[in-house]
Motif scaffolding. Structure first.
Motif, PDB file in Angstrom:
ATOM      1  N   ILE A  84       1.593  16.303  -3.218  1.00 49.23           N
ATOM      2  CA  ILE A  84       1.055  14.933  -3.331  1.00 49.23           C
ATOM      3  C   ILE A  84       2.126  13.995  -3.902  1.00 49.23           C
ATOM      4  CG2 ILE A  84      -0.653  13.477  -4.538  1.00 49.23           C
ATOM      5  CD1 ILE A  84      -2.555  15.969  -4.330  1.00 49.23           C
ATOM      6  N   SER A  85       2.866  14.478  -4.905  1.00 50.54           N
ATOM      7  CA  SER A  85       3.852  13.581  -5.518  1.00 50.54           C
ATOM      8  C   SER A  85       5.062  13.341  -4.608  1.00 50.54           C
ATOM      9  CB  SER A  85       4.287  14.121  -6.883  1.00 50.54           C
ATOM     10  OG  SER A  85       4.801  15.408  -6.714  1.00 50.54           O
ATOM     11  N   THR A  86       5.245  14.145  -3.568  1.00 53.09           N
ATOM     12  CA  THR A  86       6.370  13.882  -2.659  1.00 53.09           C
ATOM     13  C   THR A  86       5.970  12.968  -1.490  1.00 53.09           C
ATOM     14  OG1 THR A  86       5.888  15.878  -1.414  1.00 53.09           O
ATOM     15  CG2 THR A  86       7.565  16.071  -3.115  1.00 53.09           C
ATOM     16  N   GLN A  87       4.687  12.540  -1.455  1.00 54.28           N
ATOM     17  CA  GLN A  87       4.213  11.679  -0.371  1.00 54.28           C
ATOM     18  C   GLN A  87       5.098  10.455  -0.163  1.00 54.28           C
ATOM     19  OE1 GLN A  87       1.254  11.634   1.773  1.00 54.28           O
ATOM     20  NE2 GLN A  87       1.626  13.768   1.332  1.00 54.28           N
ATOM     21  N   ILE A  88       5.511   9.863  -1.276  1.00 51.85           N
ATOM     22  CA  ILE A  88       6.281   8.625  -1.203  1.00 51.85           C
ATOM     23  C   ILE A  88       7.641   8.860  -0.524  1.00 51.85           C
ATOM     24  CG2 ILE A  88       7.256   8.796  -3.555  1.00 51.85           C
ATOM     25  CD1 ILE A  88       6.006   5.600  -1.914  1.00 51.85           C
ATOM     26  N   TYR A  89       8.230  10.058  -0.776  1.00 57.29           N
ATOM     27  CA  TYR A  89       9.511  10.370  -0.123  1.00 57.29           C
ATOM     28  C   TYR A  89       9.313  10.547   1.385  1.00 57.29           C
ATOM     29  CZ  TYR A  89      11.014  11.002  -4.897  1.00 57.29           C
ATOM     30  OH  TYR A  89      11.272  10.787  -6.210  1.00 57.29           O
ATOM     31  N   TRP A  90       8.205  11.174   1.718  1.00 59.36           N
ATOM     32  CA  TRP A  90       7.866  11.330   3.143  1.00 59.36           C
ATOM     33  C   TRP A  90       7.805   9.968   3.810  1.00 59.36           C
ATOM     34  CZ3 TRP A  90       4.978  15.490   5.836  1.00 59.36           C
ATOM     35  CH2 TRP A  90       5.061  16.724   5.182  1.00 59.36           C
ATOM     36  N   LEU A  91       7.131   9.045   3.129  1.00 60.91           N
ATOM     37  CA  LEU A  91       6.938   7.709   3.698  1.00 60.91           C
ATOM     38  C   LEU A  91       8.284   7.020   3.909  1.00 60.91           C
ATOM     39  CD1 LEU A  91       4.916   5.368   4.397  1.00 60.91           C
ATOM     40  CD2 LEU A  91       5.174   4.630   2.042  1.00 60.91           C
ATOM     41  N   VAL A  92       9.141   7.076   2.881  1.00 59.03           N
ATOM     42  CA  VAL A  92      10.432   6.385   2.967  1.00 59.03           C
ATOM     43  C   VAL A  92      11.308   7.040   4.033  1.00 59.03           C
ATOM     44  CG1 VAL A  92      12.552   5.843   1.700  1.00 59.03           C
ATOM     45  CG2 VAL A  92      10.338   5.595   0.577  1.00 59.03           C
ATOM     46  N   LEU A 151       0.827  -1.214   0.000  1.00 61.87           N
ATOM     47  CA  LEU A 151       0.000   0.000   0.000  1.00 61.87           C
ATOM     48  C   LEU A 151       0.861   1.264   0.000  1.00 61.87           C
ATOM     49  CD1 LEU A 151      -2.843  -0.891   2.543  1.00 61.87           C
ATOM     50  CD2 LEU A 151      -2.823  -1.147   0.075  1.00 61.87           C
ATOM     51  N   GLY A 152       1.978   1.217   0.743  1.00 58.76           N
ATOM     52  CA  GLY A 152       2.820   2.402   0.863  1.00 58.76           C
ATOM     53  C   GLY A 152       3.722   2.615  -0.335  1.00 58.76           C
ATOM     54  N   LEU A 153       4.733   1.756  -0.484  1.00 57.48           N
ATOM     55  CA  LEU A 153       5.743   1.982  -1.518  1.00 57.48           C
ATOM     56  C   LEU A 153       5.209   1.769  -2.933  1.00 57.48           C
ATOM     57  CD1 LEU A 153       8.844   0.365   0.225  1.00 57.48           C
ATOM     58  CD2 LEU A 153       8.098   2.745   0.230  1.00 57.48           C
ATOM     59  N   ILE A 154       4.404   0.704  -3.125  1.00 54.19           N
ATOM     60  CA  ILE A 154       3.896   0.438  -4.483  1.00 54.19           C
ATOM     61  C   ILE A 154       2.638   1.291  -4.753  1.00 54.19           C
ATOM     62  CG2 ILE A 154       3.018  -1.348  -6.069  1.00 54.19           C
ATOM     63  CD1 ILE A 154       4.793  -3.351  -4.470  1.00 54.19           C
ATOM     64  N   GLY A 155       1.731   1.311  -3.776  1.00 54.80           N
ATOM     65  CA  GLY A 155       0.484   2.075  -3.964  1.00 54.80           C
ATOM     66  C   GLY A 155       0.655   3.569  -3.746  1.00 54.80           C
ATOM     67  N   VAL A 190      -9.405  15.308   2.291  1.00 57.05           N
ATOM     68  CA  VAL A 190      -9.454  14.185   1.342  1.00 57.05           C
ATOM     69  C   VAL A 190      -9.647  12.877   2.122  1.00 57.05           C
ATOM     70  CG1 VAL A 190      -8.131  12.889  -0.392  1.00 57.05           C
ATOM     71  CG2 VAL A 190      -7.901  15.373  -0.237  1.00 57.05           C
ATOM     72  N   PHE A 191     -10.606  12.058   1.689  1.00 58.52           N
ATOM     73  CA  PHE A 191     -10.775  10.751   2.331  1.00 58.52           C
ATOM     74  C   PHE A 191      -9.957   9.733   1.548  1.00 58.52           C
ATOM     75  CE2 PHE A 191     -12.852   6.696   3.267  1.00 58.52           C
ATOM     76  CZ  PHE A 191     -12.910   6.772   4.648  1.00 58.52           C
ATOM     77  N   ALA A 192      -8.781   9.401   2.078  1.00 57.43           N
ATOM     78  CA  ALA A 192      -7.877   8.480   1.378  1.00 57.43           C
ATOM     79  C   ALA A 192      -7.754   7.179   2.179  1.00 57.43           C
ATOM     80  CB  ALA A 192      -6.516   9.131   1.228  1.00 57.43           C
ATOM     81  N   GLY A 193      -6.929   6.253   1.641  1.00 59.12           N
ATOM     82  CA  GLY A 193      -6.709   4.985   2.337  1.00 59.12           C
ATOM     83  C   GLY A 193      -6.175   5.215   3.741  1.00 59.12           C
ATOM     84  N   ALA A 194      -5.291   6.219   3.875  1.00 61.10           N
ATOM     85  CA  ALA A 194      -4.708   6.505   5.187  1.00 61.10           C
ATOM     86  C   ALA A 194      -5.800   6.929   6.179  1.00 61.10           C
ATOM     87  CB  ALA A 194      -3.639   7.587   5.070  1.00 61.10           C
ATOM     88  N   SER A 195      -6.819   7.657   5.685  1.00 60.48           N
ATOM     89  CA  SER A 195      -7.898   8.115   6.578  1.00 60.48           C
ATOM     90  C   SER A 195      -8.652   6.900   7.118  1.00 60.48           C
ATOM     91  CB  SER A 195      -8.888   9.006   5.825  1.00 60.48           C
ATOM     92  OG  SER A 195      -8.225   9.833   4.914  1.00 60.48           O
ATOM     93  N   LEU A 196      -8.952   5.942   6.228  1.00 58.00           N
ATOM     94  CA  LEU A 196      -9.678   4.741   6.640  1.00 58.00           C
ATOM     95  C   LEU A 196      -8.824   3.922   7.616  1.00 58.00           C
ATOM     96  CD1 LEU A 196     -12.320   3.237   6.133  1.00 58.00           C
ATOM     97  CD2 LEU A 196     -11.227   2.022   4.253  1.00 58.00           C
ATOM     98  N   HIS A 197      -7.534   3.827   7.287  1.00 61.28           N
ATOM     99  CA  HIS A 197      -6.626   3.071   8.155  1.00 61.28           C
ATOM    100  C   HIS A 197      -6.579   3.676   9.564  1.00 61.28           C
ATOM    101  CE1 HIS A 197      -3.104   1.363   9.920  1.00 61.28           C
ATOM    102  NE2 HIS A 197      -2.480   2.532   9.914  1.00 61.28           N
ATOM    103  N   TYR A 198      -6.446   4.991   9.650  1.00 65.38           N
ATOM    104  CA  TYR A 198      -6.380   5.629  10.968  1.00 65.38           C
ATOM    105  C   TYR A 198      -7.699   5.497  11.713  1.00 65.38           C
ATOM    106  CZ  TYR A 198      -1.654   7.262  10.953  1.00 65.38           C
ATOM    107  OH  TYR A 198      -0.290   7.280  11.000  1.00 65.38           O
ATOM    108  N   ALA A 199      -8.806   5.611  10.982  1.00 63.30           N
ATOM    109  CA  ALA A 199     -10.115   5.491  11.635  1.00 63.30           C
ATOM    110  C   ALA A 199     -10.265   4.106  12.263  1.00 63.30           C
ATOM    111  CB  ALA A 199     -11.227   5.728  10.612  1.00 63.30           C
ATOM    112  N   ILE A 200      -9.867   3.061  11.502  1.00 62.36           N
ATOM    113  CA  ILE A 200     -10.060   1.691  12.002  1.00 62.36           C
ATOM    114  C   ILE A 200      -9.018   1.308  13.057  1.00 62.36           C
ATOM    115  CG2 ILE A 200     -10.043  -0.764  11.342  1.00 62.36           C
ATOM    116  CD1 ILE A 200     -11.224   0.106   8.644  1.00 62.36           C
ATOM    117  N   ALA A 201      -7.742   1.553  12.732  1.00 69.74           N
ATOM    118  CA  ALA A 201      -6.675   1.025  13.608  1.00 69.74           C
ATOM    119  C   ALA A 201      -6.367   1.927  14.795  1.00 69.74           C
ATOM    120  CB  ALA A 201      -5.407   0.797  12.782  1.00 69.74           C
ATOM    121  N   LYS A 202      -6.607   3.227  14.629  1.00 66.85           N
ATOM    122  CA  LYS A 202      -6.037   4.134  15.632  1.00 66.85           C
ATOM    123  C   LYS A 202      -7.016   5.097  16.294  1.00 66.85           C
ATOM    124  CE  LYS A 202      -1.788   3.383  13.242  1.00 66.85           C
ATOM    125  NZ  LYS A 202      -0.943   3.715  12.117  1.00 66.85           N
TER     126      LYS A 202
END
Ligand code: SF4
Ligand code: SF4
Ligand code: SF4
Length: 311
Positions: free
Chosen positions: A184-192, A84-88, A105-117
């Protein structure tokens, strides 16, 4: 079925089945809402991973039972970080969550935080930390599984500073950047970069303090969110007083330095919001006196072992 490694009873299928049903239901709910079948695959996979770990944890003999949880950690952690992170290209770090939140924005991260955290901990407390976190997936493989000295008092305040810092950092970037597409396009660098920093700090702290979970206790900002709903967590660990022989093995092995016996002596479940539902205490108890139970109770005072206190 019983052999050298397994002791499988009917009861061992209960929680794995419940977990698959819950996660598939979430996947189907999102599918009917969005017509995107990926949600069924995603939540189906997470449900199966949790079920497998729970089943193995309950079915394997005591000495191997922690492997159930570790297998789930690896299956879910690697999936979320790599797939989900590096590839998605979805930033599931706290900065990514703040970013989507502030952008509306309601993104995958929003759903993940709502459920897990955020909302999930009302049911399963900090189970995410015990079973699925990709940072702890690595930290739990280090050699200091049993804390040696108790917690360092007041050091946990660092996590609140990191939380505020992350929030202000994201706000600053959003205000400063005119072109949101660049952000938005730098999100992946943030993650890494964010993950490399977290892993480095986590491993160095474990090394210095001889405690695998030092990063979780002092630095990680996620518990700032989780600890509030975890106060009322439906599922908590409980010691059956009649069976307990006060050997204190549970307390000595608890990776989060929780004073289990104090809670037991007060006839309470383990109410600490530091509990990550890892079930280590359950696995080490020689009298099978500890279980995960359902209930409505809460406490605001944490009972934790601090440095220089012998258990
Ligand atoms: S405290 Fe942070 S690093 Fe530790 S398990 Fe929880 S989310 Fe992961
Ligand atoms: S390990 Fe079991 S028997 Fe020993 S103190 Fe803990 S609950 Fe009691
Ligand atoms: S109380 Fe038990 S389940 Fe909770 S963190 Fe400690 S060992 Fe894990």
């Amino acid at each position: 079925m019983k052999n050298k490694y397994f002791n499988i009873t009917k009861e061992n299928f209960k929680w794995p089945s419940i977990l698959i049903i819950i996660f598939l239901s979430i996947g189907l709910w999102r599918y009917f809402d969005t017509k995107n079948f990926f949600y069924v695959i995603n939540f189906g996979y997470i449900g199966i991973s949790l079920s497998l770990g729970t089943f193995l944890g309950d079915s394997l003999k005591k000495e191997y039972s922690q492997w159930g949880r570790r297998i789930t950690q690896l299956l879910v952690g690697l999936y979320m970080l790599v797939f989900l992170g590096l590839i998605g290209k979805e930033n599931m770090q706290i900065e990514g969550f703040f970013f989507y939140l502030l952008m509306g924005v309601f993104a995958g991260a929003s759903l993940h935080y709502a459920i897990a955290k955020i909302f999930g901990p009302i049911v399963f407390g900090r189970g995410w930390c015990g079973w699925a976190c990709w940072t702890a997936m690595v930290l739990d493989l280090l050699p200091w599984k049993k804390p040696q000295n108790g917690r360092i008092k007041y050091l946990g305040i660092v996590r609140y500073f990191i939380f505020i810092f992350s929030l202000f950092l994201v706000m600053y970037i959003l205000v400063k950047n005119k072109n949101m597409q660049d952000v938005i396009s730098t999100q992946i660098y943030w993650l890494v970069v964010g993950n490399i920093i977290y892993y480095l700090i986590g491993i160095i702290l474990s090394l210095i303090l001889k405690d695998n979970r030092a990063f979780c206790k002092y630095v990680c900002p996620i518990p700032v969110m989780q600890k509030i709903p975890a106060i009322v967590s439906l599922l908590k660990v409980e010691i059956e007083k009649d069976k307990c022989i006060d050997c204190k093995l549970c307390e000595k092995n608890c990776p989060m330095d929780i004073k289990l016996i104090d809670y037991k002596n007060e006839n309470k479940r383990i109410l600490s919001t530091e509990c990550i539902l890892c079930k280590t205490c359950i696995n080490v108890c020689p009298k099978k006196a500890i279980r995960v139970t359902k209930g409505f109770d809460f406490a605001f005072k944490e009972k934790l072992n601090y440095a220089n206190r012998t258990v």
